[in-house]
Design an enzyme around this catalytic site. Sequence first.
Site, PDB file in Angstrom:
ATOM      1  N   ASP A 197       6.399  54.855  19.364  1.00 19.94           N
ATOM      2  CA  ASP A 197       7.420  54.181  18.776  1.00 19.94           C
ATOM      3  C   ASP A 197       6.689  53.075  17.824  1.00 19.94           C
ATOM      4  O   ASP A 197       5.728  53.481  17.459  1.00 19.94           O
ATOM      5  CB  ASP A 197       7.795  53.302  19.917  1.00 19.94           C
ATOM      6  CG  ASP A 197       9.372  53.224  19.786  1.00 19.94           C
ATOM      7  OD1 ASP A 197       9.894  52.812  18.758  1.00 19.94           O
ATOM      8  OD2 ASP A 197      10.055  53.802  20.513  1.00 19.94           O
ATOM      9  N   HIS A 273      11.667  55.215  14.257  1.00 20.39           N
ATOM     10  CA  HIS A 273      10.833  54.596  15.441  1.00 20.39           C
ATOM     11  C   HIS A 273       9.516  55.024  15.137  1.00 20.39           C
ATOM     12  O   HIS A 273       8.512  55.324  16.093  1.00 20.39           O
ATOM     13  CB  HIS A 273      11.443  54.985  16.869  1.00 20.39           C
ATOM     14  CG  HIS A 273      12.515  54.190  17.465  1.00 20.39           C
ATOM     15  ND1 HIS A 273      12.405  53.181  17.939  1.00 20.39           N
ATOM     16  CD2 HIS A 273      13.826  54.509  17.229  1.00 20.39           C
ATOM     17  CE1 HIS A 273      13.747  52.850  18.301  1.00 20.39           C
ATOM     18  NE2 HIS A 273      14.569  53.605  17.872  1.00 20.39           N
ATOM     19  N   GLU A 345      18.276  56.381  16.635  1.00 22.92           N
ATOM     20  CA  GLU A 345      18.335  55.063  15.772  1.00 22.92           C
ATOM     21  C   GLU A 345      17.664  55.206  14.539  1.00 22.92           C
ATOM     22  O   GLU A 345      16.679  54.332  14.160  1.00 22.92           O
ATOM     23  CB  GLU A 345      17.611  53.953  16.667  1.00 22.92           C
ATOM     24  CG  GLU A 345      18.615  53.620  17.953  1.00 22.92           C
ATOM     25  CD  GLU A 345      18.052  52.599  18.853  1.00 22.92           C
ATOM     26  OE1 GLU A 345      18.773  51.804  19.221  1.00 22.92           O
ATOM     27  OE2 GLU A 345      16.713  52.495  19.000  1.00 22.92           O
TER      28      GLU A 345
END
Length: 552
Positions: A197, A273, A345
Amino acid sequence: MILQKKLGLLLALSLITFLPIRIVKAQNNIIPKPANIKLGNGSFTINNQTIVSYPKKNTELRTLVDFFNQHIHKISGITLSSNKKYTQTIEFKLVDIASLRKEGYRLTVAKDLILLEANAKEGLFYGVQSLIQCLPAIRTNEALNIPFMEITDYPRFGWRGMMLDVSRHFFSVETIKEIIDLLASYKMNVFHWHLVDNEGWRLEINKYPKLTSVGAWRQEVYGSRWYAKDSTLNLNDTYKYGGYYTQQQAKDIVEYAKARNITVIPEIEMPGHSGAALAAYPQFSCTGIPQAVPNSTVVNGIKGHRGVNFEYCAGNDSTFLFLQDILKEVMQIFPSEYIHIGGDEVEKFRWEECLKCQSRKKAEHLKDAHDLQSYFIKRIETFLLAHDKKLLGWDEILEGGLASSATVMSWRGEKGGIAAAKEGHDVIMSPSDPLYFNRYQADPKTEPFAAGFSINSIDKVYHYDPHSAKLNTEQHQFIKGSQFALWTENIATTEYLEYMMLPRMPALAEGLWTPVAAKNYDDFIKRLNAWHFNAWAAKGFSFYQALYKQKY
Ligand code: ACM
Ligand code: ZN
């Protein structure tokens, strides 16, 4: 005693014992509650003259039997025997009973015989977990009595999992193994390992050593605002935080999990990410500007993360070659059918401003950034399929069109999963409400600091059913199962991790294993009290205690 005779005796005994079936007071404490259980009168007492018998040539079974023997010894000091002169037997047997499928088992406890039968080692392993939960939860000098019973048991869902984020906080191999043991004891079978991440890259990749020498380490803020409620910290005071798993350690965990029926599914996030990877190799971002490993996913609140790259450049072919090289090494380590590629995202503004991304859009006739994301995922899907791997991603991979063989993990509620199932795609349900266990499990006023958004209480988790009422029976077949997630921005220690999992992990485990008609929340709490809380306390686990009645 020869087998025929033993079975004859067993049949006779079961007639005596089970007709008429009496629900005796003998409590069964098994979580998840078996699909079918009949309790009889009386009990089998395990002692030093109890023999264990199993097909000796099967080394996997020998490992399982050793594990069982060690457990008996640990709780009682008793050593099971292999001396044939004794007549009391615990027998492990491979059979061919279609209704038990791969993971089911049948456990018969009668006079002089405990018979554990399954089609495969998976079922025998789960039978042993059930047997363990029929024995005392803690070390005892009392007799090891197991009530006469007959259990026929198999899971409702084939995918029963957990996701752990080790990027925001790093957890040792020892902690990962502890979690795997816990999952196994509740008959869960998937460990989804979120290895990558923005805040840290956690897996050694030989071809790109900077992923860990640079990407695994960040400058962390003292008592970071992610874990402190009312931080008065100076965000300029930092220290080095991080860690990673060597390939050997990861392989070791895969083996450890496999011996416990657990598949480890690695998640290598892309295209978003990815701030840690882009700190190590900035040439694969749209701007190419060097950056430090971010210490949070919301960077300073300045227009999203405008100051830092989180996304790979979708217009640069070398980005794909880089990711394919990484995935090649990942596939060598993890034999799982699936590779999780994240996909959640993705902020598109950087792609909108990037000449390379814009020319990719033109060249591929893509109308917008969603299409570009879809192009990215499909290109990776093609690569994975060529290596006999299936692509799994968060529900954002639906945007711009789903890759044809992709499996969707639904986290923004169930709607992504519902849409995917309607299109005939496989789905794993992991809606953040109620399955993000980094959120509160009770009133925030009484709880340590956790993620907000919803209170994911134990009973809400217990009652969660992955079979959405918005889908019909035919569509339900695409719902492969479900998993809970632990994002670790707020979770810095193993102790807190345990606290957030217990007892929500067994609550979900029962929801995924036990037939709906056999579930009962009050009974679940009773079983927690009769066995599980005490077992956790004896092991020194930290857990949510408000439901714990008779403290050990
Ligand atoms: C997620 O929680 N961003 C999958
Ligand atoms: Zn770009």
